[in-house]
Design a protein around this motif. Structure first.
Motif, PDB file in Angstrom:
ATOM      1  N   ILE A 110     -56.580 -26.091  35.669  1.00 36.03           N
ATOM      2  CA  ILE A 110     -56.290 -27.462  35.241  1.00 36.03           C
ATOM      3  C   ILE A 110     -56.325 -28.418  36.429  1.00 36.03           C
ATOM      4  O   ILE A 110     -56.867 -29.526  36.360  1.00 36.03           O
ATOM      5  N   GLY A 111     -55.775 -27.976  37.546  1.00 38.55           N
ATOM      6  CA  GLY A 111     -55.771 -28.845  38.731  1.00 38.55           C
ATOM      7  C   GLY A 111     -57.176 -29.175  39.188  1.00 38.55           C
ATOM      8  O   GLY A 111     -57.479 -30.315  39.559  1.00 38.55           O
ATOM      9  N   GLU A 112     -58.063 -28.178  39.169  1.00 41.88           N
ATOM     10  CA  GLU A 112     -59.442 -28.415  39.570  1.00 41.88           C
ATOM     11  C   GLU A 112     -60.145 -29.359  38.593  1.00 41.88           C
ATOM     12  O   GLU A 112     -60.895 -30.252  38.988  1.00 41.88           O
ATOM     13  N   LEU A 113     -59.875 -29.157  37.285  1.00 41.22           N
ATOM     14  CA  LEU A 113     -60.468 -30.048  36.294  1.00 41.22           C
ATOM     15  C   LEU A 113     -60.009 -31.485  36.495  1.00 41.22           C
ATOM     16  O   LEU A 113     -60.809 -32.430  36.467  1.00 41.22           O
ATOM     17  N   LEU A 114     -58.724 -31.657  36.713  1.00 36.82           N
ATOM     18  CA  LEU A 114     -58.194 -33.003  36.922  1.00 36.82           C
ATOM     19  C   LEU A 114     -58.744 -33.617  38.197  1.00 36.82           C
ATOM     20  O   LEU A 114     -59.031 -34.826  38.254  1.00 36.82           O
ATOM     21  N   ALA A 115     -58.895 -32.800  39.249  1.00 38.88           N
ATOM     22  CA  ALA A 115     -59.457 -33.326  40.502  1.00 38.88           C
ATOM     23  C   ALA A 115     -60.899 -33.774  40.301  1.00 38.88           C
ATOM     24  O   ALA A 115     -61.325 -34.818  40.815  1.00 38.88           O
ATOM     25  N   ARG A 116     -61.656 -33.002  39.538  1.00 37.03           N
ATOM     26  CA  ARG A 116     -63.044 -33.390  39.284  1.00 37.03           C
ATOM     27  C   ARG A 116     -63.115 -34.648  38.422  1.00 37.03           C
ATOM     28  O   ARG A 116     -63.964 -35.514  38.645  1.00 37.03           O
ATOM     29  N   ILE A 117     -62.247 -34.718  37.438  1.00 39.27           N
ATOM     30  CA  ILE A 117     -62.211 -35.934  36.613  1.00 39.27           C
ATOM     31  C   ILE A 117     -61.855 -37.143  37.464  1.00 39.27           C
ATOM     32  O   ILE A 117     -62.418 -38.230  37.314  1.00 39.27           O
ATOM     33  N   GLU A 118     -60.915 -36.964  38.391  1.00 39.35           N
ATOM     34  CA  GLU A 118     -60.517 -38.063  39.269  1.00 39.35           C
ATOM     35  C   GLU A 118     -61.677 -38.486  40.174  1.00 39.35           C
ATOM     36  O   GLU A 118     -61.896 -39.683  40.411  1.00 39.35           O
ATOM     37  N   ASP A 244     -52.666 -39.149  26.617  1.00 38.27           N
ATOM     38  CA  ASP A 244     -54.018 -38.719  26.993  1.00 38.27           C
ATOM     39  C   ASP A 244     -54.824 -39.922  27.455  1.00 38.27           C
ATOM     40  O   ASP A 244     -54.771 -40.991  26.856  1.00 38.27           O
ATOM     41  N   ASN A 245     -55.599 -39.720  28.505  1.00 30.25           N
ATOM     42  CA  ASN A 245     -56.389 -40.829  29.053  1.00 30.25           C
ATOM     43  C   ASN A 245     -57.710 -40.311  29.602  1.00 30.25           C
ATOM     44  O   ASN A 245     -57.937 -40.307  30.810  1.00 30.25           O
ATOM     45  N   PRO A 246     -58.616 -39.860  28.739  1.00 30.57           N
ATOM     46  CA  PRO A 246     -59.934 -39.437  29.224  1.00 30.57           C
ATOM     47  C   PRO A 246     -60.723 -40.621  29.749  1.00 30.57           C
ATOM     48  O   PRO A 246     -60.382 -41.789  29.498  1.00 30.57           O
ATOM     49  N   LEU A 247     -61.800 -40.340  30.473  1.00 24.14           N
ATOM     50  CA  LEU A 247     -62.587 -41.412  31.091  1.00 24.14           C
ATOM     51  C   LEU A 247     -63.266 -42.299  30.061  1.00 24.14           C
ATOM     52  O   LEU A 247     -63.588 -43.453  30.349  1.00 24.14           O
ATOM     53  N   SER A 248     -63.485 -41.778  28.866  1.00 20.25           N
ATOM     54  CA  SER A 248     -64.096 -42.613  27.821  1.00 20.25           C
ATOM     55  C   SER A 248     -63.204 -43.812  27.491  1.00 20.25           C
ATOM     56  O   SER A 248     -63.702 -44.873  27.096  1.00 20.25           O
ATOM     57  N   ASP A 249     -61.881 -43.654  27.649  1.00 20.46           N
ATOM     58  CA  ASP A 249     -60.975 -44.785  27.420  1.00 20.46           C
ATOM     59  C   ASP A 249     -61.241 -45.915  28.397  1.00 20.46           C
ATOM     60  O   ASP A 249     -61.116 -47.101  28.047  1.00 20.46           O
ATOM     61  N   LEU A 250     -61.587 -45.575  29.631  1.00 18.80           N
ATOM     62  CA  LEU A 250     -61.790 -46.586  30.662  1.00 18.80           C
ATOM     63  C   LEU A 250     -63.151 -47.262  30.538  1.00 18.80           C
ATOM     64  O   LEU A 250     -63.303 -48.438  30.866  1.00 18.80           O
ATOM     65  N   VAL A 251     -64.148 -46.519  30.061  1.00 20.46           N
ATOM     66  CA  VAL A 251     -65.495 -47.085  29.939  1.00 20.46           C
ATOM     67  C   VAL A 251     -65.630 -47.890  28.656  1.00 20.46           C
ATOM     68  O   VAL A 251     -66.367 -48.882  28.613  1.00 20.46           O
ATOM     69  N   ALA A 252     -64.938 -47.493  27.615  1.00 19.78           N
ATOM     70  CA  ALA A 252     -65.074 -48.158  26.318  1.00 19.78           C
ATOM     71  C   ALA A 252     -64.613 -49.615  26.406  1.00 19.78           C
ATOM     72  O   ALA A 252     -63.860 -50.007  27.299  1.00 19.78           O
ATOM     73  N   ASP A 253     -65.066 -50.393  25.443  1.00 15.34           N
ATOM     74  CA  ASP A 253     -64.691 -51.814  25.408  1.00 15.34           C
ATOM     75  C   ASP A 253     -63.252 -52.011  24.974  1.00 15.34           C
ATOM     76  O   ASP A 253     -62.652 -53.042  25.283  1.00 15.34           O
ATOM     77  N   LEU A 254     -62.688 -51.031  24.261  1.00 16.18           N
ATOM     78  CA  LEU A 254     -61.289 -51.116  23.835  1.00 16.18           C
ATOM     79  C   LEU A 254     -60.723 -49.712  23.751  1.00 16.18           C
ATOM     80  O   LEU A 254     -61.373 -48.798  23.230  1.00 16.18           O
ATOM     81  N   ARG A 255     -59.519 -49.525  24.302  1.00 17.78           N
ATOM     82  CA  ARG A 255     -58.837 -48.232  24.220  1.00 17.78           C
ATOM     83  C   ARG A 255     -57.749 -48.313  23.165  1.00 17.78           C
ATOM     84  O   ARG A 255     -56.919 -49.228  23.167  1.00 17.78           O
ATOM     85  N   ALA A 256     -57.774 -47.365  22.265  1.00 19.29           N
ATOM     86  CA  ALA A 256     -56.725 -47.258  21.258  1.00 19.29           C
ATOM     87  C   ALA A 256     -55.890 -46.016  21.573  1.00 19.29           C
ATOM     88  O   ALA A 256     -56.422 -44.975  21.970  1.00 19.29           O
ATOM     89  N   ALA A 257     -54.590 -46.132  21.414  1.00 21.16           N
ATOM     90  CA  ALA A 257     -53.701 -45.033  21.767  1.00 21.16           C
ATOM     91  C   ALA A 257     -53.929 -43.815  20.873  1.00 21.16           C
ATOM     92  O   ALA A 257     -53.875 -42.676  21.333  1.00 21.16           O
ATOM     93  N   THR A 258     -54.206 -44.062  19.594  1.00 19.93           N
ATOM     94  CA  THR A 258     -54.433 -42.986  18.623  1.00 19.93           C
ATOM     95  C   THR A 258     -55.503 -43.458  17.638  1.00 19.93           C
ATOM     96  O   THR A 258     -55.819 -44.648  17.571  1.00 19.93           O
ATOM     97  N   PRO A 259     -56.054 -42.554  16.834  1.00 20.16           N
ATOM     98  CA  PRO A 259     -56.993 -42.995  15.787  1.00 20.16           C
ATOM     99  C   PRO A 259     -56.375 -44.007  14.832  1.00 20.16           C
ATOM    100  O   PRO A 259     -57.049 -44.948  14.402  1.00 20.16           O
TER     101      PRO A 259
END
Length: 411
Positions: A110-118, A244-259
């Motif tokens: 998990i740490g490696e995954l998070l580091a790569r995502i960062e 949860d905060n995947p990178l798609s939230d940051l790239v998208a035009d609007l982030r919604a907390a849940t569906p």
């Protein structure tokens, strides 16, 4: 001359020569560490066959290893597991196939995954993909919503149900894809491109329920993030839950907390909008009434002012002042004329009293010596009337002529 072997059709290499050379060339690569996702896993009696896929590209490698290596792996190996393997590329000359013979398997922590995502987050941020100035506005009332989500998922149910309850006229174009595992990114990217090309779709929603970091890993994939940034249609990311905060939230035009939150943010609430419109009508009517009342009050104040209540009063006052001024001027002129008339009368009386006619009336006479053509002049001395001089004597009622006998010596 037939030339160098293998360079012309006259001197070809046999298959065994080419296969042998390829095998030797690949053998020179030696042992290599490779990272990927497992997409297939087949266990035989002594050997395990797997397919190792690149999550960011449509490329894969065939992998083989002893069955015990899979059984003793640090984590349970299933399709979609992210692993790092140590293997030696091999080319089988018998059938011309390529495979990777692995001798060690490590799970990506998990740490490696998070580091790569960062690291990817910093890269995309440096390229400006998170810039708020590039965010496309979400339409106030989209006619058609494109929805990318798992088949028969709770996320699909939440988005469609909540949005339809809020605005019954909204339509959905649903694209069901895999939302986790090695095939998620290609399917999501394909669905995203298809919805972006559809002119009827006004906004696109990526929806998925919560999960572990590994489950949400496709939504932090570089390929997907760049595809979201390249879309011309506004994209809403509703992946996971609030933390949860995947990178798609940051790239998208609007982030919604849940569906569910995405459904609330892409379409307005019809009941709330009606109440808002009704409130606006009440407020506007009240504001209009207050404005009319205020203007009426102001008109009443203006009409109550003397200048409007009695518009001629000022003229009447000024007319009275003019009348008084005219009367005073006439009186002063009359008085002045009377005074001057009396003065003229007095001067006339004095002039009459002092004039020669009055003197003649009292018995005096005016004696003039007549000198011919030179006329007559008043006799002032005896020398002016020598003997024989013609005289003219004027009295009150006329004049007589006489002749001088000279000066009277006795007198």
């Amino acid at each position: 001359m037939t030339g160098e072997q293998g360079k012309s059709a006259d001197n070809p290499w046999p298959v065994r020569a080419v296969a042998t050379r390829v095998a030797k060339y690949i053998d020179r690569l030696g042992m290599v560490w490779i990272e990927g996702q497992l997409t297939e896993l087949k266990l035989r009696q002594t050997t395990a066959w797997m397919v190792l896929r690149d999550p960011a590209a449509d490329m894969s490698l065939s992998v083989s290893c002893p069955r015990d290596l899979v059984a003793n792996a640090p984590v349970a190996l299933t399709e979609g597991t992210q692993v790092i393997v140590l293997g030696k590329p091999q080319f089988y000359t018998r059938n011309g196939s390529f495979s990777l013979r692995i001798s060690e398997i490590r799970a990506v922590g998990i740490g490696e995954l998070l580091a790569r995502i960062e690291r990817l987050r910093r890269l995309l941020d440096a390229e400006g993909l998170f810039d708020s100035r590039l965010k496309r506005p979400i339409p106030f009332l989209p006619r058609t919503v494109g929805l990318i989500t798992g088949r028969a998922s709770a996320a699909e149910h939440d988005v469609v149900t909540v949005a339809t309850n809020r605005w019954p006229a909204v339509r959905f174009v649903v694209r069901n894809t895999v939302v986790q595992g090695p095939n998620a990114v290609p399917q999501i990217v394909e669905a995203l491109r298809g919805l972006d090309r559809d002119d009827a779709v006004d906004v696109i929603v990526l929806a998925r329920g919560g999960g572990s970091v590994e489950d949400l890993l496709p939504f932090s994939d570089e390929t997907l993030c760049r595809e979201i940034a390249a879309c011309t249609t506004p994209v809403v990311s509703a992946v996971g839950h609030e933390p949860d905060n995947p990178l798609s939230d940051l790239v998208a035009d609007l982030r919604a907390a849940t569906p569910t939150d995405a459904a609330k943010r892409i379409v307005p609430d019809a009941a709330a909008e009606q109440a808002f419109v009704a409130d606006l009508r009440r407020r506007s009517a009240r504001a209009l009434r207050n404005w009319v009342s205020r203007e009426q009050h102001q008109l009443t104040q203006l009409r109550s002012r003397p200048v409007l209540a009695q518009p001629l009063q000022t003229l009447e006052v000024r007319a009275a002042e003019v009348h008084r001024a005219r009367s005073a001027a006439r009186r002063d002129v009359t008085r002045l004329v009377a005074v001057e008339s009396e003065r003229v009368g007095h001067l006339s009386a004095r002039l009459t009293t002092l004039g020669p006619a009055a003197t003649l009336a009292r018995g005096y006479a005016v004696v003039q010596a007549v000198t011919g053509r030179d006329g007559a002049h008043v006799l002032r001395t005896t020398a002016d009337a020598p003997a024989g001089a013609q005289l003219r004597i004027r009295v009150a009622d006329g004049a007589v002529t006489a002749v001088s006998e000279g000066a009277d010596e006795a007198h």
